[in-house]
Design a protein around this motif. Structure first.
Motif, short mmCIF file in Angstrom:
data_model
loop_
_atom_site.label_atom_id
_atom_site.label_comp_id
_atom_site.label_asym_id
_atom_site.label_seq_id
_atom_site.Cartn_x
_atom_site.Cartn_y
_atom_site.Cartn_z
N UNK A 1 83.77 -17.95 89.20
CA UNK A 1 84.64 -16.79 88.92
C UNK A 1 84.80 -16.56 87.43
N UNK A 2 84.93 -17.70 86.72
CA UNK A 2 85.20 -17.56 85.29
C UNK A 2 84.02 -16.90 84.57
N UNK A 3 82.79 -17.35 84.93
CA UNK A 3 81.60 -16.75 84.29
C UNK A 3 81.54 -15.25 84.58
N UNK A 4 81.87 -14.91 85.81
CA UNK A 4 81.84 -13.49 86.18
C UNK A 4 82.79 -12.68 85.32
N UNK A 5 83.95 -13.25 85.14
CA UNK A 5 84.97 -12.57 84.35
C UNK A 5 84.49 -12.38 82.91
N UNK A 6 83.89 -13.46 82.36
CA UNK A 6 83.39 -13.37 80.99
C UNK A 6 82.28 -12.32 80.89
N UNK A 7 81.40 -12.35 81.89
CA UNK A 7 80.31 -11.38 81.88
C UNK A 7 80.85 -9.96 81.92
N UNK A 8 81.85 -9.76 82.77
CA UNK A 8 82.43 -8.44 82.90
C UNK A 8 83.05 -7.99 81.57
N UNK A 9 83.73 -8.92 80.91
CA UNK A 9 84.35 -8.56 79.63
C UNK A 9 83.30 -8.21 78.58
N UNK A 10 82.19 -8.96 78.60
CA UNK A 10 81.10 -8.64 77.66
C UNK A 10 80.55 -7.24 77.91
N UNK A 11 80.35 -6.97 79.21
CA UNK A 11 79.82 -5.65 79.57
C UNK A 11 80.78 -4.54 79.15
N UNK A 12 82.03 -4.78 79.42
CA UNK A 12 83.05 -3.79 79.06
C UNK A 12 83.06 -3.57 77.55
N UNK A 13 82.98 -4.70 76.81
CA UNK A 13 82.95 -4.61 75.35
C UNK A 13 81.75 -3.82 74.87
N UNK A 14 80.59 -4.11 75.46
CA UNK A 14 79.37 -3.41 75.07
C UNK A 14 79.51 -1.93 75.37
N UNK A 15 80.08 -1.62 76.54
CA UNK A 15 80.26 -0.23 76.93
C UNK A 15 81.15 0.51 75.94
N UNK A 16 82.22 -0.16 75.52
CA UNK A 16 83.13 0.47 74.57
C UNK A 16 82.43 0.66 73.22
N UNK A 17 81.69 -0.37 72.80
CA UNK A 17 81.01 -0.28 71.50
C UNK A 17 80.00 0.86 71.43
N UNK A 18 79.21 1.02 72.50
CA UNK A 18 78.18 2.07 72.42
C UNK A 18 78.78 3.47 72.39
N UNK A 19 80.07 3.56 72.75
CA UNK A 19 80.69 4.89 72.67
C UNK A 19 80.73 5.41 71.24
N UNK A 20 80.58 4.49 70.29
CA UNK A 20 80.65 4.92 68.89
C UNK A 20 79.31 5.45 68.38
N UNK A 21 78.26 5.27 69.20
CA UNK A 21 76.96 5.80 68.80
C UNK A 21 76.88 7.25 69.27
N UNK A 22 76.60 8.12 68.38
CA UNK A 22 76.65 9.53 68.72
C UNK A 22 75.34 10.20 68.33
#
Ligand code: HEC
Length: 149
Positions: A1-22
């Motif tokens: 479960x913990x790995x899944x949670x970390x993976x999800x947070x990484x994905x979420x972080x990446x998703x938020x970061x790419x929003x700055x690419x325009x």
């Protein structure tokens, strides 16, 4: 479960970061109403519903065109599409360019355009074989001299 949670947070972080690419799509070129392509009403209607999102100054930007990574795809399409062919500034093209474009419409309308991934989302932009034929025949009828260009 913990790995899944970390993976999800990484994905979420990446998703938020790419929003700055325009992807910058330059403002549409200036056009007078008389610059717009003239075609029989039936053909014009097909062009407007199936081509204008990428090949005119009248792009309708859907909400997902603001959300990366889809925005990359959509905005690049519009940017390149307008560069290649912009029906809003058709009469600013010289005759040679118009003839060249008409010939590429004859070719592209068989299968390449509108792009398949676009039609998956935009059902109204889909063209029946007979509508494709109508556009093709119209473009052909505008080509003046097969040999010259
Ligand atoms: C989703 C955006 C989109 C739509 C809708 C669209 N195009 Fe395109 N079109 C492009 C892009 C991007 C290019 C640039 C070349 C490429 O990517 O192959 C292009 C290129 C073209 C070219 C030049 C192709 C060549 O290789 O010479 C023609 C002609 C063309 N489009 C016609 C049309 C016509 C006609 C329609 C409507 C029936 C249409 N397009 C709809 C995005 C679009």
């Amino acid at each position: 479960m913990k790995t899944l949670k970390i993976m999800f947070l990484w994905l979420l972080g990446a998703f938020i970061l790419i929003q700055f690419i325009w992807i910058d799509v330059p403002n549409p070129p200036k056009a007078k109403p008389s610059d717009e392509i003239k075609a029989p009403a039936k053909i014009k209607k097909l062009l407007v519903t199936s081509c204008y999102d990428c090949h005119s100054n009248h792009t309708k930007w859907p909400w997902y065109s603001y959300v990366a990574p889809v925005s990359f795809e959509v905005r690049t399409h519009v940017k390149n599409g307008r560069n290649w062919l912009n029906f809003s500034i058709w009469n600013q093209y010289d005759e040679k360019k118009k003839q060249k474009l008409l010939k590429s419409i004859v070719k592209a309308i068989d299968w390449k355009m509108p792009p398949p991934d676009y039609m998956m989302i935009h059902k109204d932009a889909r063209l029946t074989p007979s509508q494709r034929k109508e556009i093709k025949e119209w473009a052909k009828s505008q080509i003046k001299d097969e040999q010259e260009y």
